[in-house]
Design a protein around this motif. Structure first.
Motif, PDB file in Angstrom:
ATOM      1  N   UNK A   1      53.746   1.042  67.445  1.00 22.52           N
ATOM      2  CA  UNK A   1      54.844   1.876  67.949  1.00 22.52           C
ATOM      3  C   UNK A   1      54.312   3.167  68.563  1.00 22.52           C
ATOM      4  N   UNK A   2      53.304   3.751  67.949  1.00 24.52           N
ATOM      5  CA  UNK A   2      52.702   4.954  68.524  1.00 24.52           C
ATOM      6  C   UNK A   2      52.061   4.647  69.879  1.00 24.52           C
ATOM      7  N   UNK A   3      51.463   3.463  69.999  1.00 22.90           N
ATOM      8  CA  UNK A   3      50.809   3.094  71.254  1.00 22.90           C
ATOM      9  C   UNK A   3      51.804   2.929  72.388  1.00 22.90           C
ATOM     10  N   UNK A   4      53.061   2.559  72.074  1.00 24.29           N
ATOM     11  CA  UNK A   4      54.084   2.434  73.121  1.00 24.29           C
ATOM     12  C   UNK A   4      54.968   3.679  73.166  1.00 24.29           C
ATOM     13  N   UNK A   5      54.474   4.753  72.524  1.00 20.62           N
ATOM     14  CA  UNK A   5      55.161   6.065  72.551  1.00 20.62           C
ATOM     15  C   UNK A   5      56.518   6.028  71.859  1.00 20.62           C
ATOM     16  N   UNK A   6      56.709   5.133  70.904  1.00 25.51           N
ATOM     17  CA  UNK A   6      57.959   5.088  70.137  1.00 25.51           C
ATOM     18  C   UNK A   6      57.769   5.871  68.842  1.00 25.51           C
ATOM     19  N   UNK A   7      57.589   7.177  68.959  1.00 23.59           N
ATOM     20  CA  UNK A   7      57.320   8.009  67.783  1.00 23.59           C
ATOM     21  C   UNK A   7      58.463   7.980  66.760  1.00 23.59           C
ATOM     22  N   UNK A   8      59.708   8.098  67.182  1.00 25.31           N
ATOM     23  CA  UNK A   8      60.790   8.068  66.174  1.00 25.31           C
ATOM     24  C   UNK A   8      60.797   6.770  65.367  1.00 25.31           C
TER      25      UNK A   8
END
Length: 725
Positions: A93-100
């Motif tokens: 998720x961090x790699x696809x910028x989905x931080x929330x």
């Protein structure tokens, strides 16, 4: 290197996945359920390869994250797998910028672990593990991507550096030389009707020639390579064996020109003395200073060897450098000079990858410190001591993340870290068994494999012994050893990847610097060999036109017409020097120009050209050699006769010889100019050679050969051309 980066990421993440696989038997009952749990864990971790292997990049996106999340949650909820497995999902998720969404996964991990009645400490410990796994996945994959991007960007960065250098060279040269050539053309055209006014053009031509030579010398000062090539050629011509050892980085600053002068004067002095059989030229660089040493075995006394070097010594010392001469214990006479290296024109790329590595490693260290504190036995004394010692261990690990080790420094650091790793076990017990992994990682990072691997095995054995003494449970003992190994691989992977990126960046910067130096040297060669000759010929023709203005105006106009034509060619040479199109130089054209220029200087010229049709590149390089030879005759001799000849040999080579009688045999040897080094460089690209020597009776002979390309026409040479002037 990029393959090594990907392999490092796979190895580290596979070791993390192995922890969950080894723990599966203790968390899952029944063979079928255990098998299913293992398959799901492997599948969830295998999805991570989508972000690691370039060939799987097309599968990246929300669907891959959803598949990985479904597998991970199924394993955690149905098979009781540790919530740490959800760290792989959070990392994706961090790699696809989905931080929330990554934060939400961390929250669900805490809720699931709390529902298992693990207690507050257990819940916090498991959640920290999950967060650290997510950060580790993100950091490792990003570092591998950074390594790939850096490797791919090396060539474009080098090309961009060359283009910037060409623009800078063009701005420097067009401002002075470009305007000077325009003035020469306009003034010569006006003087066609009034030859007596050629004096102003003559002054501009003289100033432009001086500017071209000054600019060429400044460009050459960035590198010692041209002077080293000229020195090798001069020593070889004198029958002296030369050895060159290069230990400095380029481009050099202003000090490079000073060291080039010292090298030129020192080698000339070796040849002048005529007693040496060997000469060693070596350079070194340390602490922002470049040192040059020229040693030979032919000087009997230090006083005699220092003759002729006083001027070079004064120039170096006046610029704040150091200069010394003397005999060594081996009896060799040495000339040593040192000058500041100066600022490198090409900057090293940013260090974002290094700081990413440090940030992730710091987070991992902080998380393990927190986990260690949670596992300690209650007690204010132990907690206070551990709070003081754990940050020290972390600081020692971070202190040398990206630096190079000196033996004394790393020996001290490893000794201190070893003490802080094992001695506190006497007080903190099993809660301290997470620390040895950092020490093992340090050993993998700073020591070569043949030394580091046995020591890491010794650390693992030490953990096994300590774990067995502190806990009789075999499962916990295995967990201690595996956790130590995984921690070591995590530390190694982060630091190794940061260093890979740093090495790639340094290599890219080195390529850009080398390309910048080569571009400057190319400009220096073209200024000296092409534009310098054109301006020297223009100056000669202008002077002749001025002298003929009154007694023979028609002849003066003819000379001025040639000046206009030469100035047009000089503008093309200037475009070449500033990175424009290659000049349309040919051996035949240069031979005709040489005849005209030398005749204007009062020399009788004999042309005997038997090379026939040549490939354009070979013709151009031999034309450049002839142009330089004629320029040297005009500058350094009082030749009355000059013979220029070419012959095409049966072995596929073409020989050019230029011989003149204008050398004073009583004159002292002078240092080799830029031309010898330039021509040697040009001819080397054609498998050619260059020799230049005096016969001791007033005649000087230059010979140059080129090897024709395999595709060159093997036709018989055309009719020989024999012309006398």
């Amino acid at each position: 290197m990029t393959r090594t980066a990907r392999l490092t990421v796979v190895t580290v993440l596979a070791s993390c996945a192995a922890v969950y696989l080894l723990a599966a038997p203790s968390r899952t009952e029944g063979g079928v359920r255990l098998g299913a749990a293992v398959v799901v864990i492997v599948a969830a971790c295998a999805v991570q390869l989508v972000w690691i292997v370039p060939g799987l990049a097309r599968f990246r996106g929300p669907w891959a994250v959803a598949l990985q999340g479904g597998l991970a949650y199924a394993s955690v909820l149905a098979s009781g797998t540790s919530v740490g497995l959800l760290g792989f999902v959070a990392g994706s998720l961090l790699l696809v910028s989905a931080w929330p969404a990554a934060i939400a996964v961390a929250g669900t991990a805490a809720v699931i672990e709390a529902g298992r009645s693990a207690g507050a400490a257990g819940t916090v410990d498991a959640t920290i593990t999950m967060v650290l796994t997510g950060l580790l996945v993100y950091g490792l994959v990003r570092l591998a991507d950074r390594a790939a991007d850096t490797a791919a960007a090396r060539l474009p960065l080098t090309v961009a550096a060359v283009e910037r250098e060409r623009l800078r060279i063009a701005a420097e040269l067009n401002e002075g030389l470009g305007r000077g050539l325009e003035t020469i053309i306009e003034g010569s055209r006006r003087a066609l009707d009034r030859p007596a006014e050629i004096g102003a053009v003559l002054e501009v031509a003289r100033r432009s020639l001086a500017d071209a030579r000054t600019a060429a010398a400044a460009f050459r000062g960035l590198s010692l390579a041209p002077e080293a090539a000229a020195a090798r050629a001069l020593l070889a011509a004198a029958g002296i064996e030369a050895e060159i050892r290069t230990g400095h980085a380029e481009p050099l600053g202003p000090g490079g020109a000073l060291l080039a002068t010292v090298l030129r004067e020192a080698v000339t002095d070796v040849v002048r003395q005529g007693t040496a059989a060997r000469c060693v030229i070596e350079t070194a660089e340390a602490d922002g200073t470049v040192r040059l040493r020229v040693a030979n075995d032919g000087e009997p006394t230090a006083a005699r060897g220092a003759d002729g070097l006083a001027e070079a010594a004064a120039r170096v010392e006046a610029a704040g450098g150091a200069f010394a001469t003397g005999l060594g214990p081996d009896g060799w006479f040495a000339v040593e000079a040192a000058a500041a290296a100066g600022d490198r024109p090409v900057n090293v790329p940013d260090r974002a990858a290094y700081w990413l590595s440090v940030t992730v490693l710091a987070a991992v260290l902080a998380g393990f410190c927190a986990k260690g504190l949670l596992q300690l036995e209650p007690g204010p004394g132990a907690l206070a001591a551990a709070t003081a010692v754990l940050p020290l261990v972390a600081a020692l690990r971070l202190h040398r993340t990206g630096g190079a080790f000196r033996p004394r420094v790393w020996t001290l650091i490893l000794t201190v870290q070893a003490l802080l790793t094992f001695v506190p076990l006497l007080w903190f017990g099993a809660g301290w068994l997470g620390v040895p992994g950092f020490f093992a990682g340090t050993l993998l990072v700073v020591l070569p494999g043949r030394a580091g691997t046995p020591l890491v095995a010794a650390v693992l054995a030490g953990v096994a012994v300590a774990g067995g003494a502190l806990s009789p449970d075999p499962a916990r003992l295995v967990n201690y050893v595996i956790s130590t190994l995984v921690t070591a691989l995590v530390v190694y992977g982060l630091v190794r990847l940061a260093r890979l990126v740093s090495d790639l960046q340094d290599a890219g910067a080195g390529l850009a610097r080398a390309a910048t130096v080569e571009e400057r040297l190319r400009a220096a060669r073209d200024l000296h060999d092409l534009l310098g000759h054109s301006l020297a010929a223009i100056l000669l023709k202008c002077e002749l036109a001025r002298r003929l203005a009154v007694p023979d105006p028609d002849r003066a106009r003819a000379e001025l017409a040639e000046v206009v034509e030469m100035a047009g060619r000089a503008r093309a040479d200037l475009r070449t020097a500033t990175g424009g199109d290659d000049p349309e130089t040919s051996l035949d054209e240069e031979a005709r120009s040489a005849r005209s220029v030398l005749a204007a200087a009062g020399a009788e010229v004999v042309l005997d050209l038997g090379h026939g049709d040549l490939p354009a590149p070979a013709s151009a390089v031999l034309g450049t050699v002839l142009r330089e030879a004629v320029t040297n005759i005009l500058r350094h001799s009082a030749a009355r006769h000059c013979a220029i000849a070419t012959v095409r040999r049966e072995d596929g080579t073409v020989l050019l010889t230029v011989e003149n009688d204008g050398l004073d045999p009583r004159a002292p040897r002078t240092p080799p100019g830029a031309g010898i080094g330039n021509l040697t460089t040009r001819l080397a690209s054609f498998g050619g050679t260059l020799t230049a020597r005096a016969d001791g009776h007033g005649r000087f002979r230059l010979e140059a050969t080129v090897t024709l390309d395999a595709g060159a026409s093997p036709e018989a040479p055309a009719a020989r051309i024999s012309v006398s002037a």
